[in-house]
Design a protein around this motif. Structure first.
Motif, PDB file in Angstrom:
ATOM      1  N   MET A   1       0.849  -1.168   0.000  1.00 25.53           N
ATOM      2  CA  MET A   1       0.000   0.000   0.000  1.00 25.53           C
ATOM      3  C   MET A   1       0.899   1.236   0.000  1.00 25.53           C
ATOM      4  N   ASN A   2       0.575   2.204  -0.848  1.00 24.10           N
ATOM      5  CA  ASN A   2       1.303   3.471  -0.907  1.00 24.10           C
ATOM      6  C   ASN A   2       0.616   4.462   0.026  1.00 24.10           C
ATOM      7  N   VAL A   3       1.369   4.985   0.983  1.00 23.53           N
ATOM      8  CA  VAL A   3       0.815   5.810   2.048  1.00 23.53           C
ATOM      9  C   VAL A   3       1.427   7.206   2.047  1.00 23.53           C
ATOM     10  N   MET A   4       0.573   8.216   2.189  1.00 23.78           N
ATOM     11  CA  MET A   4       1.031   9.599   2.324  1.00 23.78           C
ATOM     12  C   MET A   4       0.877  10.009   3.790  1.00 23.78           C
ATOM     13  N   ILE A   5       1.858  10.751   4.286  1.00 27.47           N
ATOM     14  CA  ILE A   5       1.810  11.281   5.648  1.00 27.47           C
ATOM     15  C   ILE A   5       1.627  12.787   5.565  1.00 27.47           C
ATOM     16  N   VAL A   6       0.635  13.311   6.282  1.00 24.80           N
ATOM     17  CA  VAL A   6       0.408  14.755   6.352  1.00 24.80           C
ATOM     18  C   VAL A   6       0.593  15.128   7.817  1.00 24.80           C
ATOM     19  N   GLU A   7       1.786  15.620   8.139  1.00 19.31           N
ATOM     20  CA  GLU A   7       2.201  15.885   9.525  1.00 19.31           C
ATOM     21  C   GLU A   7       3.276  16.956   9.512  1.00 19.31           C
ATOM     22  N   ASP A   8       3.107  17.989  10.345  1.00 15.41           N
ATOM     23  CA  ASP A   8       4.092  19.074  10.348  1.00 15.41           C
ATOM     24  C   ASP A   8       5.186  18.913  11.399  1.00 15.41           C
ATOM     25  N   GLU A   9       5.094  17.904  12.241  1.00 13.73           N
ATOM     26  CA  GLU A   9       6.148  17.656  13.227  1.00 13.73           C
ATOM     27  C   GLU A   9       7.074  16.578  12.655  1.00 13.73           C
ATOM     28  N   THR A  10       8.279  16.982  12.291  1.00 14.58           N
ATOM     29  CA  THR A  10       9.217  16.123  11.580  1.00 14.58           C
ATOM     30  C   THR A  10       9.492  14.810  12.294  1.00 14.58           C
ATOM     31  N   LEU A  11       9.730  14.843  13.596  1.00 14.33           N
ATOM     32  CA  LEU A  11      10.045  13.606  14.320  1.00 14.33           C
ATOM     33  C   LEU A  11       8.867  12.642  14.318  1.00 14.33           C
ATOM     34  N   LEU A  12       7.654  13.158  14.475  1.00 19.15           N
ATOM     35  CA  LEU A  12       6.468  12.297  14.438  1.00 19.15           C
ATOM     36  C   LEU A  12       6.287  11.707  13.048  1.00 19.15           C
ATOM     37  N   ALA A  13       6.518  12.504  12.014  1.00 18.94           N
ATOM     38  CA  ALA A  13       6.402  12.016  10.640  1.00 18.94           C
ATOM     39  C   ALA A  13       7.425  10.911  10.381  1.00 18.94           C
ATOM     40  N   ARG A  38      -1.729  18.618  -1.399  1.00 16.62           N
ATOM     41  CA  ARG A  38      -2.340  18.628  -2.741  1.00 16.62           C
ATOM     42  C   ARG A  38      -1.323  18.225  -3.801  1.00 16.62           C
ATOM     43  N   ASN A  39      -0.139  18.840  -3.745  1.00 16.24           N
ATOM     44  CA  ASN A  39       0.914  18.558  -4.728  1.00 16.24           C
ATOM     45  C   ASN A  39       1.360  17.097  -4.667  1.00 16.24           C
ATOM     46  N   LEU A  40       1.509  16.597  -3.452  1.00 15.96           N
ATOM     47  CA  LEU A  40       1.948  15.215  -3.270  1.00 15.96           C
ATOM     48  C   LEU A  40       0.885  14.235  -3.765  1.00 15.96           C
ATOM     49  N   THR A  41      -0.375  14.555  -3.528  1.00 14.00           N
ATOM     50  CA  THR A  41      -1.470  13.701  -3.991  1.00 14.00           C
ATOM     51  C   THR A  41      -1.497  13.652  -5.518  1.00 14.00           C
ATOM     52  N   GLU A  42      -1.283  14.799  -6.148  1.00 15.55           N
ATOM     53  CA  GLU A  42      -1.266  14.846  -7.619  1.00 15.55           C
ATOM     54  C   GLU A  42      -0.073  14.081  -8.195  1.00 15.55           C
ATOM     55  N   GLY A  65      -8.239  16.390   4.584  1.00 21.85           N
ATOM     56  CA  GLY A  65      -9.050  15.180   4.633  1.00 21.85           C
ATOM     57  C   GLY A  65     -10.215  15.232   3.661  1.00 21.85           C
ATOM     58  N   ARG A  66     -10.897  16.360   3.628  1.00 19.51           N
ATOM     59  CA  ARG A  66     -12.028  16.505   2.698  1.00 19.51           C
ATOM     60  C   ARG A  66     -11.541  16.428   1.242  1.00 19.51           C
ATOM     61  N   ASP A  67     -10.357  17.016   0.973  1.00 18.13           N
ATOM     62  CA  ASP A  67      -9.769  16.928  -0.368  1.00 18.13           C
ATOM     63  C   ASP A  67      -9.531  15.461  -0.747  1.00 18.13           C
ATOM     64  N   LEU A  68      -8.959  14.701   0.191  1.00 18.90           N
ATOM     65  CA  LEU A  68      -8.678  13.289  -0.063  1.00 18.90           C
ATOM     66  C   LEU A  68      -9.968  12.504  -0.272  1.00 18.90           C
ATOM     67  N   ALA A  69     -10.951  12.746   0.598  1.00 21.54           N
ATOM     68  CA  ALA A  69     -12.229  12.039   0.495  1.00 21.54           C
ATOM     69  C   ALA A  69     -12.903  12.317  -0.848  1.00 21.54           C
ATOM     70  N   SER A  70     -12.795  13.561  -1.334  1.00 19.38           N
ATOM     71  CA  SER A  70     -13.424  13.905  -2.620  1.00 19.38           C
ATOM     72  C   SER A  70     -12.768  13.172  -3.791  1.00 19.38           C
ATOM     73  N   GLN A  71     -11.539  12.707  -3.569  1.00 18.89           N
ATOM     74  CA  GLN A  71     -10.820  11.957  -4.603  1.00 18.89           C
ATOM     75  C   GLN A  71     -10.893  10.450  -4.381  1.00 18.89           C
ATOM     76  N   GLY A  72     -11.635  10.044  -3.356  1.00 18.44           N
ATOM     77  CA  GLY A  72     -11.785   8.624  -3.069  1.00 18.44           C
ATOM     78  C   GLY A  72     -10.577   7.995  -2.405  1.00 18.44           C
ATOM     79  N   ILE A  73      -9.743   8.810  -1.765  1.00 18.27           N
ATOM     80  CA  ILE A  73      -8.551   8.301  -1.081  1.00 18.27           C
ATOM     81  C   ILE A  73      -8.874   8.153   0.404  1.00 18.27           C
ATOM     82  N   PRO A  74      -8.865   6.927   0.936  1.00 21.76           N
ATOM     83  CA  PRO A  74      -9.156   6.741   2.351  1.00 21.76           C
ATOM     84  C   PRO A  74      -8.032   7.289   3.227  1.00 21.76           C
ATOM     85  N   TYR A  75      -8.417   7.749   4.404  1.00 19.49           N
ATOM     86  CA  TYR A  75      -7.423   8.299   5.329  1.00 19.49           C
ATOM     87  C   TYR A  75      -7.919   8.195   6.758  1.00 19.49           C
TER      88      TYR A  75
END
Length: 139
Positions: A1-13, A38-42, A65-75
């Motif tokens: 599975m290809n996973v994207m992380i959306v997190e602004d704390e570097t250590l947590l990411a 958005r850029n990473l999703t595209e 999250g709403r952007d992802l849901a509108s594209q059918g990407i679960p999160y």
């Protein structure tokens, strides 16, 4: 599975990336704000995403999250303040509260993998606050 992380704390990411890779999945990238997400999703349409609520550009994780849901990407939301999640979960499968345990994340990731793969008979682990519609018994 290809996973994207959306997190602004570097250590947590980085920690989350390590957990994802140890579970046998691939991280397509990490975004720290809505525009980067958005850029990473595209560029690399992920199969799934972990999304924090508060990012570099403010509490825009719900919008991501709403952007992802509108594209059918679960999160799933990963946040220290899950009370900010809208009642409809903004289309998320659920939420994982920070701080999370490594075992809790491992169990949540196994559930998420099964759900994304279409295995509907898997119960969510205690570490994942599941969207209410996922936990209601069918009539």
């Amino acid at each position: 599975m290809n996973v994207m992380i959306v997190e602004d704390e570097t250590l947590l990411a980085m920690e989350l990336e390590s957990e994802i890779e140890m579970a046998g999945h691939r991280v397509t990238g990490t975004a720290m704000n809505r525009e980067q997400a958005r850029n990473l999703t595209e560029a690399h349409r992920p199969d799934f995403a972990f999304v924090d609520i508060h990012l570099q550009d403010g509490p825009t994780g719900i919008d991501v999250g709403r952007d992802l849901a509108s594209q059918g990407i679960p999160y799933v939301f990963v946040s220290g303040n899950i009370k900010k999640i809208p009642e409809d979960f903004a289309g998320a499968l659920g939420a994982i509260e920070k701080p999370y345990t490594l075992n809790g994340m491992k169990n949540a990731l196994a559930y998420i993998s099964a759900t994304v793969a279409g295995e509907g008979n898997v119960a969510p682990p205690a570490s994942l606050l599941a969207k209410p519609s996922l936990t209601k018994p069918s009539p």
